[in-house]
Structure formats: C-alpha cells, structure tokens
Design an enzyme around this catalytic site. Structure first.
Site, PDB file in Angstrom:
ATOM      1  N   GLU A 108       0.795  -1.227   0.000  1.00 40.64           N
ATOM      2  CA  GLU A 108       0.000   0.000   0.000  1.00 40.64           C
ATOM      3  C   GLU A 108       0.830   1.279   0.000  1.00 40.64           C
ATOM      4  OE1 GLU A 108      -2.813  -0.420   3.208  1.00 40.64           O
ATOM      5  OE2 GLU A 108      -3.670  -2.230   2.337  1.00 40.64           O
ATOM      6  N   TYR A 126     -12.360   0.895   5.392  1.00 47.51           N
ATOM      7  CA  TYR A 126     -12.064   2.033   4.523  1.00 47.51           C
ATOM      8  C   TYR A 126     -13.123   2.234   3.451  1.00 47.51           C
ATOM      9  CZ  TYR A 126      -7.244   1.822   6.268  1.00 47.51           C
ATOM     10  OH  TYR A 126      -6.125   1.802   7.052  1.00 47.51           O
TER      11      TYR A 126
END
Length: 168
Positions: A102, A159
């Site tokens: 990420e 998220y």
C-alpha cells in the site's frame, strides 16, 4: 491456496519471540488448514522459515516498505530486499518476494521504485515471483502492475463500503 497473514508479535510480549511462540502460531495455522502464509510486513525469524519448509507451508516473504512514502526509501528498500533474498534464498517454502504494501504517493517515485525492486528481485532470484499490494481496490493506479503478482487488499466496513458488501 488457503492463507493467513502473520505478524511476528504477541500481546504483552512484543516481536522478540521465542520459538515456542512461533510454534504456537504455526500450530494454529495448521489446525485451520492453512497452506500459505504471508509474513507481513517485514522479514521474520529464520526459525519460522525453516519450520515452514518442514511443514509444507508456502510463504510470502516481505520487506517493511509500507504505507507512507517520503521519497527517500529507495536505497534502504533495495538493501532490505537484497539482504532478505540472500539470507532466505535457500528456503524452499518461499514462493514470492513482497516488494511493498500500500504505497502510493508520489506516484512516479513509487512506480519507479516498485519496478526497481522487482528488477532487483529478478536479478537476485529469477525463479521466484514478486508481489506488490494496493489497499484501495483501484487496479488502474500507476503503482500497480509493476510486479509479477498484484495484490488488492480490500477493507469492507473499514475504509470502504459496508461489511455486507463482501458477498456481491
């Protein structure tokens, strides 16, 4: 492949684990039928890699290049990847070298560094795969598709979206 992710730390103990803690984690993995383990997000105990060799687990080994990017990671990330491969090359359980988890901004820097890490891994160990992971489900992101395998972490109910959105 039925997998789990393992972080090398225990509550109230930390990450400097004795072999008995590694064995307990491995026992749990075997009990649930895991066949593969992602060692996230850093190199873990050599004892653990050796045990995975004997248990027949296949391993995703990874360097600690995650999330935030300063633009000054290149030399350190390359050194850590090179050392991880050289130290762990002879473990048959390892099937893939993790390049990052990420990382995004700045796009050009992280894209070029991901490609450089992939190239380095292929120079050091041409027979194994590389993997990089995106955490927001956008395959078209410019950092993606620079490794042999593109991981896509999804965080339904955290998220993005709701936990109920996983099924569809």
């Amino acid at each position: 492949m039925y997998g789990v992710t393992r972080h090398q730390d225990w509550w109230e103990i930390g990450s400097a684990l004795k072999n008995e803690y590694h064995d307990a984690d491995l026992e749990t993995m075997m009990d649930i039928g895991a066949t593969t383990v992602r060692f996230a997000h850093y190199q873990q105990s050599d004892y653990l890699y050796s045990r995975c060799d004997t248990l027949g687990l296949i391993i995703w080994a990874e360097i600690p290049f995650i999330n935030r990017v300063t633009g000054q990671e290149a030399e350190n990330a390359q050194a850590q990847l090179r050392e991880m491969i050289r130290q762990s090359f002879n473990h048959p359980s390892i099937y893939v070298w993790g390049l990052h988890n990420e990382v995004y901004h700045p796009h050009q820097y992280t894209t070029e560094l991901t490609q450089a890490l992939h190239d380095l891994a292929k120079t050091e160990d041409p027979g194994r795969y590389t993997v990089a992971v995106n955490g927001y489900g956008h395959l078209e992101h410019p950092v993606n598709l620079q490794a042999d395998i593109q991981g896509m972490n999804r965080y339904f109910g955290w998220y993005e979206k709701k936990i109920q959105d996983i099924k569809p």
